[in-house]
Scaffold this active site. Structure first.
Site, PDB file in Angstrom:
ATOM      1  N   GLU A 228       0.657  -1.098   0.011  1.00  0.00           N
ATOM      2  CA  GLU A 228       0.424  -0.017  -0.017  1.00  0.00           C
ATOM      3  C   GLU A 228       0.852   1.104   0.167  1.00  0.00           C
ATOM      4  OE1 GLU A 228      -3.386   0.193  -0.116  1.00  0.00           O
ATOM      5  OE2 GLU A 228      -3.673  -1.764  -0.049  1.00  0.00           O
ATOM      6  N   CYS A 262      -2.617   9.091   2.301  1.00  0.00           N
ATOM      7  CA  CYS A 262      -2.298   8.778   0.490  1.00  0.00           C
ATOM      8  C   CYS A 262      -3.044   8.564  -0.003  1.00  0.00           C
ATOM      9  CB  CYS A 262      -1.962   7.022   0.974  1.00  0.00           C
ATOM     10  SG  CYS A 262      -3.743   6.162   1.930  1.00  0.00           S
TER      11      CYS A 262
HETATM   12  P1  NAP Z   1       8.033   4.875   4.499  1.00  0.00           P
HETATM   13  O1  NAP Z   1       9.151   6.219   5.266  1.00  0.00           O
HETATM   14  O2  NAP Z   1       8.377   4.648   3.611  1.00  0.00           O
HETATM   15  O3  NAP Z   1       8.005   4.693   5.920  1.00  0.00           O
HETATM   16  C1  NAP Z   1       7.025   2.895   6.476  1.00  0.00           C
HETATM   17  C2  NAP Z   1       7.076   1.735   7.361  1.00  0.00           C
HETATM   18  O4  NAP Z   1       8.241   0.973   6.366  1.00  0.00           O
HETATM   19  C3  NAP Z   1       7.982   2.507   7.787  1.00  0.00           C
HETATM   20  O5  NAP Z   1       8.032   1.776   9.069  1.00  0.00           O
HETATM   21  C4  NAP Z   1       9.178   2.222   7.989  1.00  0.00           C
HETATM   22  O6  NAP Z   1      10.232   2.885   9.740  1.00  0.00           O
HETATM   23  C5  NAP Z   1       9.420   1.717   7.909  1.00  0.00           C
HETATM   24  N1  NAP Z   1      10.974   1.440   6.454  1.00  0.00           N
HETATM   25  C6  NAP Z   1      10.219   2.232   5.531  1.00  0.00           C
HETATM   26  N2  NAP Z   1      12.043   1.111   5.023  1.00  0.00           N
HETATM   27  C7  NAP Z   1      12.714   0.341   5.691  1.00  0.00           C
HETATM   28  C8  NAP Z   1      13.223  -0.708   4.718  1.00  0.00           C
HETATM   29  N3  NAP Z   1      13.967   0.100   4.068  1.00  0.00           N
HETATM   30  N4  NAP Z   1      13.507  -1.067   5.810  1.00  0.00           N
HETATM   31  C9  NAP Z   1      12.752  -2.085   6.687  1.00  0.00           C
HETATM   32  N5  NAP Z   1      11.926  -1.137   6.886  1.00  0.00           N
HETATM   33  C10 NAP Z   1      11.217   0.583   5.877  1.00  0.00           C
HETATM   34  O7  NAP Z   1       6.414   5.665   3.676  1.00  0.00           O
HETATM   35  P2  NAP Z   1       6.319   7.357   5.318  1.00  0.00           P
HETATM   36  O8  NAP Z   1       7.344   8.398   5.000  1.00  0.00           O
HETATM   37  O9  NAP Z   1       5.971   6.755   6.597  1.00  0.00           O
HETATM   38  O10 NAP Z   1       4.772   7.314   4.963  1.00  0.00           O
HETATM   39  C11 NAP Z   1       4.638   8.331   4.032  1.00  0.00           C
HETATM   40  C12 NAP Z   1       4.593   7.151   3.115  1.00  0.00           C
HETATM   41  O11 NAP Z   1       3.131   6.375   2.854  1.00  0.00           O
HETATM   42  C13 NAP Z   1       3.423   7.959   1.400  1.00  0.00           C
HETATM   43  O12 NAP Z   1       4.183   7.782   0.156  1.00  0.00           O
HETATM   44  C14 NAP Z   1       2.033   7.734   1.641  1.00  0.00           C
HETATM   45  O13 NAP Z   1       1.511   7.740   0.125  1.00  0.00           O
HETATM   46  C15 NAP Z   1       2.199   6.036   1.579  1.00  0.00           C
HETATM   47  N6  NAP Z   1       0.300   5.935   2.627  1.00  0.00           N
HETATM   48  C16 NAP Z   1      -0.105   4.941   1.795  1.00  0.00           C
HETATM   49  C17 NAP Z   1      -0.842   3.958   1.974  1.00  0.00           C
HETATM   50  C18 NAP Z   1      -1.370   3.731   1.918  1.00  0.00           C
HETATM   51  O14 NAP Z   1      -2.748   2.766   2.677  1.00  0.00           O
HETATM   52  N7  NAP Z   1      -1.511   3.081   0.475  1.00  0.00           N
HETATM   53  C19 NAP Z   1      -1.204   4.667   3.831  1.00  0.00           C
HETATM   54  C20 NAP Z   1      -1.456   5.663   4.691  1.00  0.00           C
HETATM   55  C21 NAP Z   1       0.412   5.900   3.963  1.00  0.00           C
HETATM   56  P3  NAP Z   1      11.590   3.891   9.784  1.00  0.00           P
HETATM   57  O15 NAP Z   1      10.208   4.936  10.018  1.00  0.00           O
HETATM   58  O16 NAP Z   1      11.910   2.866  11.062  1.00  0.00           O
HETATM   59  O17 NAP Z   1      11.969   4.141   8.807  1.00  0.00           O
END
Ligand code: NAP
Length: 454
Positions: A228, A262
């Site tokens: 997602e 999102c």
């Molecule tokens: P993010 O940086 O990708 O982080 C999401 C989760 O993934 C966090 O728990 C993060 O942990 C973890 N993570 C990131 N890189 C990782 C890696 N290489 N290995 C393991 N874990 C990893 O995203 P965000 O900035 O928190 O959230 C915003 C994004 O999410 C936006 O693009 C938004 O559109 C999207 N989103 C999508 C939906 C949907 O349902 N489609 C819903 C909500 C949000 P850490 O915090 O420790 O880095």
């Protein structure tokens, strides 16, 4: 790496948590595996009852949960309460729909019988973002608990307080040890967890970059994944739209959760005949938002989740303007206390402007004016994302025709995109794959086994 909670309004460090050792992660996986093995012998109805109890515990702790979200990532209290209510509805939906796991009859050949059975798979790793610190977790947790899959959570670092609280409430609901475990782990440890043989699925909600890494790890392990990811949803206003409704919904949809959603309406695509009135309307509503402490009930726009998020968003806006975008509503980072970002509305974004293809994760809207429905569809589809979208028009058949042609996972007609437990939620293109919620979300991590009789 540790987990640190910083109040987005005051800038104060509130809590710090140490990262778990590999031995502690191993203990958690052992307990989760025990839960998986034991629950194969337990009727679904038993877990359905406990899901109901969890929903009730969430509602009982609504204020506490909303406050914790406000302090961790800046969500306004009223929005936090709404998120908790959604979580309770999710728990209730799956508790009330255990019948979806009843075997489904099939036939083959000349009327010979077969049954599709739904079985649990094993441990599911859930990697979740900060912007909906509870509902993103519960979307995965509720259906997987019902089927009997244990869930281990890696939550976003900045909402560690929310993760800890959610785990306590699961315990309060009397769930079995091993059913759900929050793990304060590093990215490397997440890779190790995904590589563990006992882990049979991974659900990620997050950025495209995280999606590529986690989906890659899942592919290496040959386990099922759901992604997602981000979106840059089109919000289309046809020339017969109810403009009062469209302006109110466009503003609410773009500025909800301070624009950090999102499925937020990130690109307003408006037909020329109504463009002037629509633009005038959103200029006023965007500029009028009252910023303040998320704990203050009168606040309309809260600070962004982190200082780096605000700075990153400002860089995107600056770059968009350098490449020719016009500023319709001027805003941006507000100097001083709190990660405040005043709403911005941009127009004249040409296809060669980097902003044309980017997701703006904050209170920044883009406006595009087009001639007709065909151009609405072409522009909506000229995107690397495909998560959701909305179409506004009084002629429902026409709006439906437009909606059907948009390459995306969900389109809402005359209402802003939202999340409903009964409806499938998910995207296409770089917005990811798989579906959460509804019957489809329940079947993502089940072994759909066919039993065939002679
Ligand atoms: P993010 O940086 O990708 O982080 C999401 C989760 O993934 C966090 O728990 C993060 O942990 C973890 N993570 C990131 N890189 C990782 C890696 N290489 N290995 C393991 N874990 C990893 O995203 P965000 O900035 O928190 O959230 C915003 C994004 O999410 C936006 O693009 C938004 O559109 C999207 N989103 C999508 C939906 C949907 O349902 N489609 C819903 C909500 C949000 P850490 O915090 O420790 O880095």
């Amino acid at each position: 790496m540790g987990y640190t909670v910083v109040n987005p309004y005051s800038g104060k460090v509130l809590k710090k948590f140490a990262t778990l050792s590999d031995a502690e992660v191993e203990t958690a996986l052992n307990k989760a595996e025990e839960f998986y093995q034991q629950q194969k012998k337990v009727a679904v109805a038993v877990r359905a009852e406990k899901l109901k109890r969890f929903g009730a515990v969430l509602l009982k702790n609504k204020e506490k949960l909303a406050r914790e979200a406000a302090l961790n990532m800046g969500k306004r209290l009223s929005e936090g309460r709404g998120e908790v209510e959604l979580c309770a509805k999710l728990a209730e939906y799956y508790a009330n729909n255990a019948a979806l796991l009843q075997p489904k009859p099939y036939s083959y050949g000349a009327g010979k019988k077969a049954f599709l059975e739904y079985h649990s798979l094993g441990i599911i790793a859930s990697v979740e973002p900060w912007n909906f610190p509870y509902s993103q977790v519960v979307r995965v947790l509720a259906p997987n608990y019902l089927i009997g899959n244990p869930v281990v959570l890696k939550h976003a670092g900045i909402v560690a307080g929310c993760a800890e609280l959610l785990e306590k409430l699961v315990q309060e609901a009397g769930w079995e040890e091993g059913a759900f475990k929050n793990l304060f782990v590093s990215h490397d440890q997440v890779s190790k967890i995904i590589a563990d043989k006992r882990v049979q699925g991974v659900a990620l909600t997050g950025s495209e970059a995280a999606g590529r890494t986690i989906a890659g790890a899942a592919g290496k392990s040959l386990i099922k994944s759901t992604m997602e990811l981000g979106g840059s949803d089109a919000f289309a206003i046809l020339d017969d739209a109810d403009l009062k409704l469209a302006i109110a919904d466009a503003t609410a949809a773009r500025l909800r959760n301070s624009g950090q959603v999102c499925t937020s309406a990130k690109r307003f695509i408006v037909e020329k005949a109504v463009a002037e009135e629509f633009i005038e309307g959103i200029k006023q509503t965007f500029a009028a938002k009252k910023m303040g402490d998320p704990l203050d009930e009168t606040t309309e726009l809260a600070p962004l989740s982190s200082h780096s998020a605000a700075v990153g968003l400002q860089t995107q806006v600056d770059e968009a303007v350098q490449h020719g975008a016009e500023i319709l509503v001027d805003g941006g980072v507000v100097e001083g206390q709190g990660n405040f970002f005043k709403p911005v509305v941009l127009a004249d974004i040409a296809p060669d402007n980097p902003a044309y293809r980017q997701e703006f994760f904050g209170p920044v809207a883009q406006v595009f004016v087009v001639e007709n429905d065909e151009q609405v569809v072409a522009l909506a589809n000229d995107s690397d994302f495909g998560l959701a979208g909305a179409v506004y028009g009084k002629d429902e058949e026409r709006a439906h025709r437009v909606a059907s042609q948009i390459e995306t996972g969900q389109v809402f007609i005359n209402r802003p995109s939202g999340a409903y437990p009964e409806l499938p939620f998910g995207g296409v293109k770089n917005s990811g794959y798989g579906r959460e919620m509804s019957d489809l979300g329940l079947y993502e991590f089940t072994n759909q086994k066919i039993i065939v009789f002679n």
